[in-house]
Design an enzyme around this catalytic site. Sequence first.
Site, PDB file in Angstrom:
ATOM      1  N   HIS A  61       0.696  -0.925  -0.026  1.00 14.89           N
ATOM      2  CA  HIS A  61      -0.035   0.040   0.141  1.00 14.89           C
ATOM      3  C   HIS A  61       0.805   1.282   0.041  1.00 14.89           C
ATOM      4  CE1 HIS A  61      -3.719  -2.257   1.863  1.00 14.89           C
ATOM      5  NE2 HIS A  61      -3.212  -2.592   0.644  1.00 14.89           N
ATOM      6  N   GLU A  63       1.479   3.880   2.087  1.00 12.60           N
ATOM      7  CA  GLU A  63       2.478   4.136   2.976  1.00 12.60           C
ATOM      8  C   GLU A  63       3.579   3.300   3.258  1.00 12.60           C
ATOM      9  OE1 GLU A  63      -1.933   3.924   4.609  1.00 12.60           O
ATOM     10  OE2 GLU A  63      -0.757   3.103   3.159  1.00 12.60           O
ATOM     11  N   CYS A  86      -5.064   1.258   6.692  1.00 14.96           N
ATOM     12  CA  CYS A  86      -5.827   0.378   6.710  1.00 14.96           C
ATOM     13  C   CYS A  86      -5.617  -0.446   8.119  1.00 14.96           C
ATOM     14  CB  CYS A  86      -5.932  -0.729   5.738  1.00 14.96           C
ATOM     15  SG  CYS A  86      -4.451  -1.524   5.387  1.00 14.96           S
ATOM     16  N   CYS A  95      -1.419  -1.504   7.315  1.00 14.89           N
ATOM     17  CA  CYS A  95      -0.645  -0.232   7.332  1.00 14.89           C
ATOM     18  C   CYS A  95      -0.534   0.298   8.668  1.00 14.89           C
ATOM     19  CB  CYS A  95      -1.284   0.644   6.188  1.00 14.89           C
ATOM     20  SG  CYS A  95      -0.990  -0.059   4.734  1.00 14.89           S
TER      21      CYS A  95
END
Length: 110
Positions: A61, A63, A86, A95
Amino acid sequence: MNSAPAATDAAGFDAAMLLAIDQSQQVKGNTYPNPPVGAVVLDRDGQVVGVGGTRPTGEAHAEVVALRRAGELAAGGTVVVTLAPCNHHGRTPPCVEAVPAASGLGSSTA
């Protein structure tokens, strides 16, 4: 990687968020079923040291991409993301765990 002014004030944070939004626009249409998210990592002085967008399904993701690019420069810094990290475990770990796990990361903002 100094793509935005130092984020030590509102204008700097706004510039970092605009850079994160740009990253989310660049990945739009390639992340389903995940949302297109952008992230920017600022070092402790507010300088951009990592930028990323959500990868295709099953990959990192935004991040995580930005934190990997920032490496040790993330220590004591801030992550600016276009959507709150998330907090569930699917094909990738949450994350919300990756952000504080970055060495000494100071804060995150969405």
